[in-house]
Design a protein around this motif. Structure first.
Motif, mmCIF file in Angstrom:
data_model
loop_
_atom_site.group_PDB
_atom_site.id
_atom_site.type_symbol
_atom_site.label_atom_id
_atom_site.label_comp_id
_atom_site.label_asym_id
_atom_site.label_seq_id
_atom_site.Cartn_x
_atom_site.Cartn_y
_atom_site.Cartn_z
ATOM 1 N N ASP A 1 4.916 5.689 -0.495
ATOM 2 C CA ASP A 1 5.425 4.579 -0.753
ATOM 3 C C ASP A 1 6.824 4.788 -0.843
ATOM 4 O O ASP A 1 7.384 5.725 -1.200
ATOM 5 C CB ASP A 1 5.075 3.948 -2.144
ATOM 6 C CG ASP A 1 5.642 2.506 -2.516
ATOM 7 O OD1 ASP A 1 4.846 1.727 -2.290
ATOM 8 O OD2 ASP A 1 6.984 2.340 -2.334
ATOM 9 N N ASN B 1 -2.459 -5.148 -5.719
ATOM 10 C CA ASN B 1 -1.692 -6.356 -5.873
ATOM 11 C C ASN B 1 -2.227 -7.452 -4.711
ATOM 12 O O ASN B 1 -2.260 -7.139 -3.560
ATOM 13 C CB ASN B 1 -0.084 -6.304 -5.600
ATOM 14 C CG ASN B 1 0.261 -5.303 -7.237
ATOM 15 O OD1 ASN B 1 -0.213 -5.292 -8.053
ATOM 16 N ND2 ASN B 1 1.202 -4.418 -6.698
ATOM 17 N N THR C 1 3.719 -7.944 -1.964
ATOM 18 C CA THR C 1 5.019 -8.420 -1.324
ATOM 19 C C THR C 1 4.731 -8.226 0.115
ATOM 20 O O THR C 1 5.520 -8.467 1.086
ATOM 21 C CB THR C 1 6.287 -7.439 -1.823
ATOM 22 O OG1 THR C 1 5.716 -6.229 -1.872
ATOM 23 C CG2 THR C 1 6.511 -7.969 -3.458
ATOM 24 N N HIS D 1 -3.399 -3.215 0.931
ATOM 25 C CA HIS D 1 -3.002 -1.681 0.567
ATOM 26 C C HIS D 1 -3.340 -1.467 -0.783
ATOM 27 O O HIS D 1 -3.395 -2.327 -1.669
ATOM 28 C CB HIS D 1 -1.652 -1.555 1.002
ATOM 29 C CG HIS D 1 -0.649 -2.487 0.233
ATOM 30 N ND1 HIS D 1 -0.383 -3.736 0.576
ATOM 31 C CD2 HIS D 1 0.263 -2.206 -0.866
ATOM 32 C CE1 HIS D 1 0.419 -4.309 -0.300
ATOM 33 N NE2 HIS D 1 0.662 -3.553 -1.197
ATOM 34 N N HIS E 1 -2.459 1.154 -3.812
ATOM 35 C CA HIS E 1 -1.602 2.061 -4.447
ATOM 36 C C HIS E 1 -2.325 2.990 -5.144
ATOM 37 O O HIS E 1 -3.161 2.939 -5.750
ATOM 38 C CB HIS E 1 -0.482 1.323 -5.361
ATOM 39 C CG HIS E 1 0.417 0.419 -4.866
ATOM 40 N ND1 HIS E 1 1.702 0.319 -4.769
ATOM 41 C CD2 HIS E 1 0.017 -1.031 -4.398
ATOM 42 C CE1 HIS E 1 2.148 -0.960 -4.079
ATOM 43 N NE2 HIS E 1 1.187 -1.510 -4.120
HETATM 44 P P1 AMP Z 1 2.773 -4.640 -2.964
HETATM 45 O O1 AMP Z 1 4.000 -5.122 -3.878
HETATM 46 O O2 AMP Z 1 1.826 -4.254 -3.803
HETATM 47 O O3 AMP Z 1 2.793 -5.787 -1.938
HETATM 48 O O4 AMP Z 1 3.428 -3.378 -2.544
HETATM 49 C C1 AMP Z 1 4.115 -2.954 -1.432
HETATM 50 C C2 AMP Z 1 4.700 -1.692 -1.423
HETATM 51 O O5 AMP Z 1 5.322 -1.242 -0.064
HETATM 52 C C3 AMP Z 1 5.687 -1.517 -2.211
HETATM 53 O O6 AMP Z 1 5.576 -0.440 -3.351
HETATM 54 C C4 AMP Z 1 7.073 -1.162 -1.363
HETATM 55 O O7 AMP Z 1 7.956 -0.031 -2.014
HETATM 56 C C5 AMP Z 1 6.285 -0.492 -0.230
HETATM 57 N N1 AMP Z 1 6.791 -0.496 0.988
HETATM 58 C C6 AMP Z 1 7.595 -1.409 1.674
HETATM 59 N N2 AMP Z 1 7.903 -0.949 2.832
HETATM 60 C C7 AMP Z 1 7.609 0.258 3.075
HETATM 61 C C8 AMP Z 1 7.759 1.093 4.172
HETATM 62 N N3 AMP Z 1 8.343 0.649 5.307
HETATM 63 N N4 AMP Z 1 7.237 2.227 3.922
HETATM 64 C C9 AMP Z 1 6.600 2.537 2.741
HETATM 65 N N5 AMP Z 1 6.297 1.784 1.782
HETATM 66 C C10 AMP Z 1 6.899 0.740 1.830
#
Ligand code: AMP
Ligand code: ZN
Length: 115
Positions: free
Chosen positions: A30, A85, A93, A98, A100
């Motif tokens: 991440d 999430n 977001t 995905h 975590h």
């Molecule tokens: P979520 O809020 O569960 O959708 O998690 C999305 C995650 O993607 C967040 O923890 C971000 O920090 C991560 N994220 C966003 N852009 C990137 C990227 N280019 N490479 C790696 N992680 C990312």
């Protein structure tokens, strides 16, 4: 989906710090880690979230990869938390399924109140 960030990571069109990859899944760091270990696991094929008609085989591959990431990151003994999430209230977001994997330190005891 060419406009999906995680599809583009899966296709190696956007750089990521990949820790594991096979024919169906990718695990990468991440970009904004919340704990010392914060790795994301995605299927290469696009699904918006776990409720998007994901085949059992794909869900199985994603969740089986948790074990591999935990081993690669040395979390087997200490433990970790997995989070998916989902949707608006889940504060998702990036709308590509995905999971975590969070570890390397004790998690906060409980979540805060809703807002
Ligand atoms: P979520 O809020 O569960 O959708 O998690 C999305 C995650 O993607 C967040 O923890 C971000 O920090 C991560 N994220 C966003 N852009 C990137 C990227 N280019 N490479 C790696 N992680 C990312
Ligand atoms: Zn996608």
């Amino acid at each position: 989906m060419s406009d999906c960030l995680f599809c583009r990571i899966a296709a190696h069109e956007i750089p990521a710090d990949i820790v594991y990859e096979d024919d169906e899944v990718v695990a990468f760091e991440d970009v904004n880690p919340q704990l010392p270990v914060h790795t994301l696991i995605i299927p290469k094929k696009h699904y918006a979230h776990v409720g998007d008609g994901v085949p059992e085989e794909t869900l199985g591959r994603v969740f089986k990869t948790v074990e591999k990431v935990a081993a690669l990151k040395g979390l087997e003994e200490s433990g970790y938390r997995i989070v998916a999430n989902t949707g608006e209230d889940g504060r998702q977001t990036v709308h590509h399924l995905h999971v975590h994997v969070l570890g390397g330190a004790r998690m906060p005891i409980r979540m805060g109140p809703a807002d």
